[in-house]
Design a protein around this motif. Structure first.
Motif, PDB file in Angstrom:
ATOM      1  N   ASN A 106       0.802  -1.228   0.000  1.00 46.86           N
ATOM      2  CA  ASN A 106       0.000   0.000   0.000  1.00 46.86           C
ATOM      3  C   ASN A 106       0.833   1.276   0.000  1.00 46.86           C
ATOM      4  OD1 ASN A 106      -2.536  -1.233  -0.029  1.00 46.86           O
ATOM      5  ND2 ASN A 106      -2.561  -1.473   2.190  1.00 46.86           N
ATOM      6  N   LEU A 107       2.148   1.123  -0.040  1.00 49.15           N
ATOM      7  CA  LEU A 107       3.002   2.304   0.003  1.00 49.15           C
ATOM      8  C   LEU A 107       2.748   3.250  -1.169  1.00 49.15           C
ATOM      9  CD1 LEU A 107       6.417   0.795   1.166  1.00 49.15           C
ATOM     10  CD2 LEU A 107       4.987   2.407   2.427  1.00 49.15           C
ATOM     11  N   THR A 108       2.369   2.703  -2.311  1.00 50.08           N
ATOM     12  CA  THR A 108       2.131   3.542  -3.490  1.00 50.08           C
ATOM     13  C   THR A 108       0.777   4.238  -3.443  1.00 50.08           C
ATOM     14  OG1 THR A 108       1.286   1.608  -4.684  1.00 50.08           O
ATOM     15  CG2 THR A 108       3.624   2.125  -4.963  1.00 50.08           C
ATOM     16  N   ASN A 109      -0.029   3.914  -2.452  1.00 54.87           N
ATOM     17  CA  ASN A 109      -1.373   4.474  -2.327  1.00 54.87           C
ATOM     18  C   ASN A 109      -1.372   5.543  -1.230  1.00 54.87           C
ATOM     19  OD1 ASN A 109      -4.098   4.990  -1.718  1.00 54.87           O
ATOM     20  ND2 ASN A 109      -4.722   2.937  -2.348  1.00 54.87           N
ATOM     21  N   SER A 110      -1.301   6.805  -1.616  1.00 61.52           N
ATOM     22  CA  SER A 110      -1.209   7.891  -0.633  1.00 61.52           C
ATOM     23  C   SER A 110      -2.439   7.947   0.269  1.00 61.52           C
ATOM     24  CB  SER A 110      -1.015   9.231  -1.341  1.00 61.52           C
ATOM     25  OG  SER A 110      -2.105   9.512  -2.208  1.00 61.52           O
ATOM     26  N   ALA A 138       8.965  -6.283   6.080  1.00 61.62           N
ATOM     27  CA  ALA A 138       8.830  -6.894   4.754  1.00 61.62           C
ATOM     28  C   ALA A 138      10.077  -6.618   3.914  1.00 61.62           C
ATOM     29  CB  ALA A 138       7.600  -6.346   4.048  1.00 61.62           C
ATOM     30  N   PRO A 139      10.427  -7.545   3.007  1.00 60.85           N
ATOM     31  CA  PRO A 139      11.568  -7.300   2.122  1.00 60.85           C
ATOM     32  C   PRO A 139      11.284  -6.150   1.162  1.00 60.85           C
ATOM     33  CG  PRO A 139      10.383  -9.281   1.442  1.00 60.85           C
ATOM     34  CD  PRO A 139       9.799  -8.854   2.758  1.00 60.85           C
ATOM     35  N   VAL A 140      12.283  -5.322   0.960  1.00 61.10           N
ATOM     36  CA  VAL A 140      12.200  -4.188   0.036  1.00 61.10           C
ATOM     37  C   VAL A 140      13.515  -4.134  -0.738  1.00 61.10           C
ATOM     38  CG1 VAL A 140      12.095  -1.680  -0.159  1.00 61.10           C
ATOM     39  CG2 VAL A 140      10.622  -2.843   1.482  1.00 61.10           C
ATOM     40  N   LYS A 141      13.445  -4.081  -2.045  1.00 56.74           N
ATOM     41  CA  LYS A 141      14.651  -4.098  -2.876  1.00 56.74           C
ATOM     42  C   LYS A 141      15.386  -2.763  -2.821  1.00 56.74           C
ATOM     43  CE  LYS A 141      13.070  -7.604  -6.190  1.00 56.74           C
ATOM     44  NZ  LYS A 141      12.786  -7.894  -7.619  1.00 56.74           N
ATOM     45  N   ASN A 142      16.703  -2.863  -2.854  1.00 55.53           N
ATOM     46  CA  ASN A 142      17.537  -1.670  -2.844  1.00 55.53           C
ATOM     47  C   ASN A 142      17.321  -0.860  -4.126  1.00 55.53           C
ATOM     48  OD1 ASN A 142      19.426   0.048  -1.722  1.00 55.53           O
ATOM     49  ND2 ASN A 142      21.160  -0.990  -2.669  1.00 55.53           N
ATOM     50  N   GLY A 143      17.124   0.444  -3.978  1.00 53.81           N
ATOM     51  CA  GLY A 143      16.923   1.306  -5.124  1.00 53.81           C
ATOM     52  C   GLY A 143      15.525   1.290  -5.697  1.00 53.81           C
ATOM     53  N   SER A 144      14.618   0.566  -5.043  1.00 56.13           N
ATOM     54  CA  SER A 144      13.256   0.443  -5.561  1.00 56.13           C
ATOM     55  C   SER A 144      12.397   1.626  -5.151  1.00 56.13           C
ATOM     56  CB  SER A 144      12.607  -0.841  -5.035  1.00 56.13           C
ATOM     57  OG  SER A 144      12.440  -0.775  -3.624  1.00 56.13           O
ATOM     58  N   LEU A 145      11.258   1.765  -5.829  1.00 54.18           N
ATOM     59  CA  LEU A 145      10.296   2.797  -5.467  1.00 54.18           C
ATOM     60  C   LEU A 145       9.786   2.567  -4.047  1.00 54.18           C
ATOM     61  CD1 LEU A 145       8.442   5.209  -6.129  1.00 54.18           C
ATOM     62  CD2 LEU A 145       6.828   3.557  -7.152  1.00 54.18           C
ATOM     63  N   GLU A 146       9.557   1.299  -3.686  1.00 56.56           N
ATOM     64  CA  GLU A 146       9.066   0.973  -2.344  1.00 56.56           C
ATOM     65  C   GLU A 146      10.054   1.440  -1.273  1.00 56.56           C
ATOM     66  OE1 GLU A 146       6.813  -1.299  -5.177  1.00 56.56           O
ATOM     67  OE2 GLU A 146       8.980  -1.114  -4.891  1.00 56.56           O
ATOM     68  N   LYS A 148      12.014   4.076  -1.369  1.00 57.17           N
ATOM     69  CA  LYS A 148      11.837   5.518  -1.195  1.00 57.17           C
ATOM     70  C   LYS A 148      10.515   5.837  -0.498  1.00 57.17           C
ATOM     71  CE  LYS A 148      15.623   6.188  -3.505  1.00 57.17           C
ATOM     72  NZ  LYS A 148      16.877   6.566  -2.789  1.00 57.17           N
ATOM     73  N   LEU A 149       9.466   5.121  -0.886  1.00 58.61           N
ATOM     74  CA  LEU A 149       8.155   5.385  -0.307  1.00 58.61           C
ATOM     75  C   LEU A 149       8.078   4.971   1.161  1.00 58.61           C
ATOM     76  CD1 LEU A 149       5.783   4.390  -3.264  1.00 58.61           C
ATOM     77  CD2 LEU A 149       6.259   6.691  -2.392  1.00 58.61           C
ATOM     78  N   LEU A 150       8.831   3.941   1.546  1.00 59.68           N
ATOM     79  CA  LEU A 150       8.849   3.542   2.947  1.00 59.68           C
ATOM     80  C   LEU A 150       9.460   4.655   3.795  1.00 59.68           C
ATOM     81  CD1 LEU A 150       8.315   1.469   5.138  1.00 59.68           C
ATOM     82  CD2 LEU A 150      10.519   0.400   4.612  1.00 59.68           C
ATOM     83  N   THR A 151      10.507   5.262   3.304  1.00 57.17           N
ATOM     84  CA  THR A 151      11.106   6.395   4.012  1.00 57.17           C
ATOM     85  C   THR A 151      10.110   7.549   4.109  1.00 57.17           C
ATOM     86  OG1 THR A 151      13.308   5.778   3.204  1.00 57.17           O
ATOM     87  CG2 THR A 151      13.030   8.020   4.056  1.00 57.17           C
ATOM     88  N   LEU A 152       9.410   7.814   3.007  1.00 57.30           N
ATOM     89  CA  LEU A 152       8.387   8.861   3.014  1.00 57.30           C
ATOM     90  C   LEU A 152       7.302   8.536   4.034  1.00 57.30           C
ATOM     91  CD1 LEU A 152       6.947  11.375   1.876  1.00 57.30           C
ATOM     92  CD2 LEU A 152       5.977   9.886   0.091  1.00 57.30           C
ATOM     93  N   THR A 181      19.698  -7.076   5.418  1.00 56.37           N
ATOM     94  CA  THR A 181      19.423  -8.324   6.133  1.00 56.37           C
ATOM     95  C   THR A 181      18.015  -8.813   5.839  1.00 56.37           C
ATOM     96  OG1 THR A 181      20.955  -7.737   7.912  1.00 56.37           O
ATOM     97  CG2 THR A 181      19.245  -9.351   8.432  1.00 56.37           C
ATOM     98  N   ASP A 182      17.883 -10.085   5.489  1.00 57.23           N
ATOM     99  CA  ASP A 182      16.584 -10.698   5.163  1.00 57.23           C
ATOM    100  C   ASP A 182      15.865  -9.952   4.037  1.00 57.23           C
ATOM    101  OD1 ASP A 182      17.131 -12.441   7.217  1.00 57.23           O
ATOM    102  OD2 ASP A 182      15.822 -11.471   8.663  1.00 57.23           O
ATOM    103  N   GLY A 183      16.630  -9.297   3.177  1.00 52.74           N
ATOM    104  CA  GLY A 183      16.024  -8.570   2.063  1.00 52.74           C
ATOM    105  C   GLY A 183      15.447  -7.231   2.440  1.00 52.74           C
ATOM    106  N   ARG A 184      15.696  -6.784   3.664  1.00 50.62           N
ATOM    107  CA  ARG A 184      15.157  -5.501   4.139  1.00 50.62           C
ATOM    108  C   ARG A 184      16.158  -4.378   3.820  1.00 50.62           C
ATOM    109  NH1 ARG A 184      13.738  -7.173  10.196  1.00 50.62           N
ATOM    110  NH2 ARG A 184      15.088  -8.925   9.733  1.00 50.62           N
ATOM    111  N   CYS A 185      16.104  -3.904   2.591  1.00 50.69           N
ATOM    112  CA  CYS A 185      17.005  -2.835   2.154  1.00 50.69           C
ATOM    113  C   CYS A 185      16.348  -1.485   2.433  1.00 50.69           C
ATOM    114  CB  CYS A 185      17.331  -2.994   0.669  1.00 50.69           C
ATOM    115  SG  CYS A 185      18.155  -4.551   0.254  1.00 50.69           S
ATOM    116  N   TYR A 186      16.454  -1.050   3.660  1.00 59.18           N
ATOM    117  CA  TYR A 186      15.813   0.189   4.079  1.00 59.18           C
ATOM    118  C   TYR A 186      16.835   1.317   4.134  1.00 59.18           C
ATOM    119  CZ  TYR A 186      12.305  -3.156   5.862  1.00 59.18           C
ATOM    120  OH  TYR A 186      11.392  -4.162   5.997  1.00 59.18           O
ATOM    121  N   GLU A 187      16.350   2.538   4.002  1.00 52.75           N
ATOM    122  CA  GLU A 187      17.214   3.712   4.102  1.00 52.75           C
ATOM    123  C   GLU A 187      17.352   4.091   5.582  1.00 52.75           C
ATOM    124  OE1 GLU A 187      16.593   5.987  -0.089  1.00 52.75           O
ATOM    125  OE2 GLU A 187      14.959   6.223   1.347  1.00 52.75           O
TER     126      GLU A 187
END
Length: 377
Positions: A106-110, A138-146, A148-152, A181-187
Motif C-alpha cells: 500500500n506504500l504507493t497508495n497515498s 517486509a523485504p524491500v529491494k535496494n533502489g526500488s520505489l518501495e 523511497k516510499l517507505l522512508t516517506l 538483512t533478510d532482504g530488508r534494504c531500508y534507508e
C-alpha cells in the motif's frame, strides 16, 4: 508464561497485528480519563537520557515487571487502562507497537497511507498512549520505489504524531545489520534522522545461514557488535540506537551431531537462503530454565559466541538449545554502553517466570538485574 512458537520472532513481529483497547476499557474512555488523576492520561513529557524498552506480548504479567528499570513499554497486545495509569504514574511511556494491518503493497497508495496514519493516531489518543513503534519487516529491494516510499511513510507518521503532540514517541525496529538483512534494504540513515530512535533487533541473527547448516547462538556477541558498528559506520549517532536483545532461545532438533558439539539441522529456506533458524522453535527464558532444573541439564558455554547452550535428548532425537542468560546479556549490555548507545530493548518482557516459584523468581530477578551492566560502564 510458556509460549512456544515454531516460527521465528521476526515472523511474529512482522505479522499484521491489530492492537485495540478492550471493550470494557472503551466504555471507560468514553466517560473520560479512566485514571484516578486526570494528569495520568497525558503523554509523558520528559525524555530520559537512556532508554530501557520492554516489548509486551501478554497483559497478565505487568504488575510483576521491574518498573524501576523501564522507561518505555511497547504493547504488542491489548492495552489495559490500569496498566497505562500505573505506567504513567511512574513516568514510563506506553507505546503502541506492530504493523497494525498496514502492508508494504500500500506504500504507493497515498490515501491508504494517510488513512492508516489517522487511524493509528486516533487509537493512540483514545487509549492515552505515548506514541507508536513501527515494526515493518517486509523485504524491500535496494533502489526500488518501495524503498523511497517507505522512508516517506516513516516521515509522514512522524510528522502526523509530532504535530498532534510533540511528546509522542515515534520509533522504528530495524534488523541486526543494515546491510539488506533478510532482504530488508531500508534507508536506515534517513530513518535515524526522522524518528526518535531505532531499535536494532539484535536477535534471530540465524534467520539466514550462509555457511554450514548448523545450530548456533541466536545473538552471538561478535556478530551483534559487528551489526552495531555497521550502523555507526553509516554515520548514525549512537544516541539514535537502542540495542534489542532476546529474552528467549531456540531448540534445534539435530539430524546429525559431530565432534565439537556441532549440531547439523534441517534445511529450511528463508528469503532466498537455503538454511535458517526456522528449523528450530522458540522457547522463552523461563521455560528453558525450568527444563534445565527439572531434567538436571548441564549448561555449556561457547566462548567464541559468548553464549550458553546445551544438548538434550527428546524422544530419541538429540536437540541443541541456544539461549541468552544474565552472563551473556551482561556482556552485550556492556558493549552497548561502551559504544554509548541510547539504550536497551528486550523481546519480550513476558518471557520470564513471574510465578511465585522460588527458582523461577530468582531467575527473573537476575535477568532484570543484568540490565545494570549497561549503566555501570
Amino acid at each position: 508464561m510458556t509460549w512456544i512458537s515454531p516460527a521465528p520472532a521476526r515472523c511474529f513481529q512482522a505479522a499484521l497485528i491489530l492492537l485495540y483497547v478492550s471493550a470494557g476499557s472503551i466504555a471507560e474512555l468514553e466517560r473520560g480519563c479512566p485514571c484516578d488523576k486526570p494528569e495520568l492520561c497525558e503523554p509523558i513529557t520528559h525524555t530520559p537520557a537512556k532508554e530501557v524498552v520492554g516489548f509486551v506480548v501478554n497483559q497478565d504479567n505487568w504488575m510483576k515487571y521491574n518498573w524501576t528499570h523501564l522507561t518505555t513499554l511497547m504493547m504488542f497486545t491489548d492495552l489495559p487502562t490500569n496498566l497505562m495509569c500505573h505506567a504513567h504514574s511512574l513516568g514510563v511511556r506506553i507505546v503502541l507497537g506492530g504493523l497494525n494491518g498496514f502492508s508494504v503493497a500500500n506504500l504507493t497508495n497515498s490515501t491508504a497511507r494517510s488513512t492508516w496514519i489517522k487511524d493509528q493516531l486516533a487509537l493512540v489518543q483514545s487509549s492515552y498512549a505515548d506514541g507508536i513503534n513501527l515494526d515493518i519487516e517486509a523485504p524491500v529491494k535496494n533502489g526500488s520505489l518501495e524503498q523511497k516510499l517507505l522512508t516517506l511513510f516513516v516521515h509522514e507518521v512522524y510528522q502526523a504524531f509530532k504535530s498532534a503532540n510533540k511528546n509522542y514517541q515515534v520509533t522504528y525496529d530495524v534488523a541486526w545489520s543494515p546491510n539488506c538483512t533478510d532482504g530488508r534494504c531500508y534507508e536506515v540513515e534517513k530513518f535515524a534522522d526522522i524518528v526518535d530512535f531505532l531499535i536494532v533487533m539484535s536477535y534471530d541473527e540465524q534467520s539466514q545461514i550462509y555457511g554450514p547448516c548448523v545450530a548456533s547462538a541466536n545473538s552471538p556477541l561478535p556478530k551483534t557488535e559487528l551489526g552495531i558498528k555497521q550502523y555507526l559506520d553509516l554515520g548514525i549517532s549512537p544516541s539514535k540506537l537502542v540495542l534489542g536483545q532476546p529474552w528467549y532461545g531456540y531448540d534445534y532438533p539435530c539430524i546429525d551431531v559431530r565432534p565439537g558439539d556441532v549440531c547439523y539441522i534441517k534445511k529450511v529456506p528463508f528469503r532466498g537462503v537455503p538454511c535458517s533458524d526456522a528449523a528450530g522453535s522458540q522457547h522463552n527464558y523461563g521455560s528453558i530454565r525450568q527444563l534445565i532444573r527439572e531434567d538436571h541439564i548441564t549448561v555449556q558455554w561457547n566462548d567464541t559466541f559468548k553464549a550458553p547452550f546445551f544438548q538434550h535428548q527428546i524422544t530419541n532425537i538429540m536437540h541443541q538449545f541456544w539461549f541468552d542468560d544474565p552472563p551473556s546479556l551482561s556482556l552485550k549490555y556492556s558493549m552497548a554502553a561502551q559504544h554509548s548507545l541510547k539504550g536497551l530493548a528486550f523481546w519480550n518482557v513476558d518471557s520470564l517466570d513471574y510465578s511465585d516459584e522460588p527458582h523461577g523468581r530468582k531467575d527473573t530477578e537476575e535477568m532484570w538485574t543484568a540490565i545494570d551492566a549497561f549503566f555501570s560502564n
